[in-house]
Design a protein around this motif. Sequence first.
Motif, PDB file in Angstrom:
ATOM      1  N   VAL A  19       0.829  -1.206   0.000  1.00  0.00           N
ATOM      2  CA  VAL A  19       0.000   0.000   0.000  1.00  0.00           C
ATOM      3  C   VAL A  19       0.863   1.255   0.000  1.00  0.00           C
ATOM      4  N   VAL A  20       1.911   1.284   0.813  1.00  0.00           N
ATOM      5  CA  VAL A  20       2.748   2.480   0.922  1.00  0.00           C
ATOM      6  C   VAL A  20       3.448   2.791  -0.399  1.00  0.00           C
ATOM      7  N   HIS A  23       0.715   0.651  -4.735  1.00  0.00           N
ATOM      8  CA  HIS A  23       0.061  -0.369  -5.539  1.00  0.00           C
ATOM      9  C   HIS A  23      -1.296  -0.796  -4.990  1.00  0.00           C
ATOM     10  N   GLY A  24      -1.673  -0.277  -3.857  1.00  0.00           N
ATOM     11  CA  GLY A  24      -2.934  -0.678  -3.230  1.00  0.00           C
ATOM     12  C   GLY A  24      -4.089   0.180  -3.728  1.00  0.00           C
ATOM     13  N   SER A  25      -5.008  -0.437  -4.454  1.00  0.00           N
ATOM     14  CA  SER A  25      -6.185   0.287  -4.934  1.00  0.00           C
ATOM     15  C   SER A  25      -7.339  -0.699  -5.109  1.00  0.00           C
ATOM     16  N   TYR A  26      -8.530  -0.157  -5.227  1.00  0.00           N
ATOM     17  CA  TYR A  26      -9.716  -0.960  -5.473  1.00  0.00           C
ATOM     18  C   TYR A  26     -10.647  -0.165  -6.378  1.00  0.00           C
ATOM     19  N   THR A  27     -11.596  -0.859  -6.998  1.00  0.00           N
ATOM     20  CA  THR A  27     -12.549  -0.183  -7.875  1.00  0.00           C
ATOM     21  C   THR A  27     -13.896  -0.071  -7.180  1.00  0.00           C
ATOM     22  N   GLN A  28     -14.564   1.031  -7.433  1.00  0.00           N
ATOM     23  CA  GLN A  28     -15.881   1.276  -6.869  1.00  0.00           C
ATOM     24  C   GLN A  28     -16.806   1.665  -8.013  1.00  0.00           C
ATOM     25  N   THR A  29     -17.966   1.008  -8.080  1.00  0.00           N
ATOM     26  CA  THR A  29     -18.932   1.288  -9.129  1.00  0.00           C
ATOM     27  C   THR A  29     -20.126   2.002  -8.527  1.00  0.00           C
ATOM     28  N   ASP A  30     -20.464   3.164  -9.096  1.00  0.00           N
ATOM     29  CA  ASP A  30     -21.590   3.964  -8.634  1.00  0.00           C
ATOM     30  C   ASP A  30     -22.640   4.029  -9.734  1.00  0.00           C
ATOM     31  N   THR A  31     -23.913   3.987  -9.335  1.00  0.00           N
ATOM     32  CA  THR A  31     -24.997   4.193 -10.282  1.00  0.00           C
ATOM     33  C   THR A  31     -25.253   5.694 -10.383  1.00  0.00           C
ATOM     34  N   VAL A  32     -25.026   6.237 -11.583  1.00  0.00           N
ATOM     35  CA  VAL A  32     -25.181   7.669 -11.793  1.00  0.00           C
ATOM     36  C   VAL A  32     -26.631   8.014 -12.080  1.00  0.00           C
ATOM     37  N   PHE A  33     -27.275   7.208 -12.918  1.00  0.00           N
ATOM     38  CA  PHE A  33     -28.648   7.492 -13.332  1.00  0.00           C
ATOM     39  C   PHE A  33     -29.344   6.181 -13.616  1.00  0.00           C
ATOM     40  N   GLN A  34     -30.613   6.073 -13.210  1.00  0.00           N
ATOM     41  CA  GLN A  34     -31.372   4.875 -13.483  1.00  0.00           C
ATOM     42  C   GLN A  34     -32.781   5.260 -13.881  1.00  0.00           C
ATOM     43  N   LEU A  35     -33.234   4.720 -15.003  1.00  0.00           N
ATOM     44  CA  LEU A  35     -34.583   4.943 -15.494  1.00  0.00           C
ATOM     45  C   LEU A  35     -35.148   3.590 -15.889  1.00  0.00           C
ATOM     46  N   GLY A  36     -36.020   3.064 -15.059  1.00  0.00           N
ATOM     47  CA  GLY A  36     -36.557   1.732 -15.307  1.00  0.00           C
ATOM     48  C   GLY A  36     -35.469   0.691 -15.143  1.00  0.00           C
ATOM     49  N   ALA A  42     -20.778   4.410 -13.278  1.00  0.00           N
ATOM     50  CA  ALA A  42     -19.420   4.928 -13.406  1.00  0.00           C
ATOM     51  C   ALA A  42     -18.514   4.111 -12.487  1.00  0.00           C
ATOM     52  N   THR A  43     -17.352   3.739 -12.998  1.00  0.00           N
ATOM     53  CA  THR A  43     -16.382   2.979 -12.225  1.00  0.00           C
ATOM     54  C   THR A  43     -15.190   3.872 -11.902  1.00  0.00           C
ATOM     55  N   HIS A  44     -14.824   3.916 -10.620  1.00  0.00           N
ATOM     56  CA  HIS A  44     -13.727   4.754 -10.151  1.00  0.00           C
ATOM     57  C   HIS A  44     -12.662   3.865  -9.520  1.00  0.00           C
ATOM     58  N   ASP A  45     -11.407   4.181  -9.773  1.00  0.00           N
ATOM     59  CA  ASP A  45     -10.310   3.523  -9.067  1.00  0.00           C
ATOM     60  C   ASP A  45      -9.992   4.337  -7.829  1.00  0.00           C
ATOM     61  N   LYS A  46     -10.095   3.714  -6.688  1.00  0.00           N
ATOM     62  CA  LYS A  46      -9.816   4.379  -5.411  1.00  0.00           C
ATOM     63  C   LYS A  46      -8.496   3.848  -4.850  1.00  0.00           C
ATOM     64  N   VAL A  47      -7.718   4.725  -4.254  1.00  0.00           N
ATOM     65  CA  VAL A  47      -6.432   4.355  -3.656  1.00  0.00           C
ATOM     66  C   VAL A  47      -6.640   4.132  -2.162  1.00  0.00           C
ATOM     67  N   ILE A  48      -6.036   3.080  -1.648  1.00  0.00           N
ATOM     68  CA  ILE A  48      -6.086   2.811  -0.210  1.00  0.00           C
ATOM     69  C   ILE A  48      -5.212   3.854   0.480  1.00  0.00           C
ATOM     70  N   PRO A  49      -5.697   4.486   1.555  1.00  0.00           N
ATOM     71  CA  PRO A  49      -4.933   5.548   2.220  1.00  0.00           C
ATOM     72  C   PRO A  49      -3.559   5.062   2.705  1.00  0.00           C
ATOM     73  N   GLU A  50      -2.576   5.951   2.602  1.00  0.00           N
ATOM     74  CA  GLU A  50      -1.212   5.603   2.979  1.00  0.00           C
ATOM     75  C   GLU A  50      -1.081   5.323   4.474  1.00  0.00           C
ATOM     76  N   TRP A  51      -1.870   6.014   5.300  1.00  0.00           N
ATOM     77  CA  TRP A  51      -1.778   5.796   6.747  1.00  0.00           C
ATOM     78  C   TRP A  51      -2.168   4.364   7.102  1.00  0.00           C
ATOM     79  N   LEU A  52      -3.049   3.754   6.302  1.00  0.00           N
ATOM     80  CA  LEU A  52      -3.442   2.371   6.557  1.00  0.00           C
ATOM     81  C   LEU A  52      -2.273   1.424   6.272  1.00  0.00           C
ATOM     82  N   GLY A  53      -1.499   1.740   5.242  1.00  0.00           N
ATOM     83  CA  GLY A  53      -0.307   0.949   4.954  1.00  0.00           C
ATOM     84  C   GLY A  53       0.743   1.076   6.036  1.00  0.00           C
TER      85      GLY A  53
END
Length: 72
Positions: A19-20, A23-36, A42-53
Amino acid sequence: MRAILVIIGIVLLGAGLWVVFGHGSYTQTDTVFQLGSAKLTATHDKVIPEWLGIAGIVVGGLLTLGGLLSKR
């Protein structure tokens, strides 16, 4: 018990270093709009915080040393 502490400590130490060094990251998928049944996501790559490493390195090092230096 000593072997378990050493193994968990080494795993935490390795994960913390991973992580430090960025190389530590994960993907997060958000629903931006839904009709029926149709939806826009949208898929975002999120970085794991350095303090956690850093915390993983410290705890992993302490567990490894505790396992290696224990009397039993």
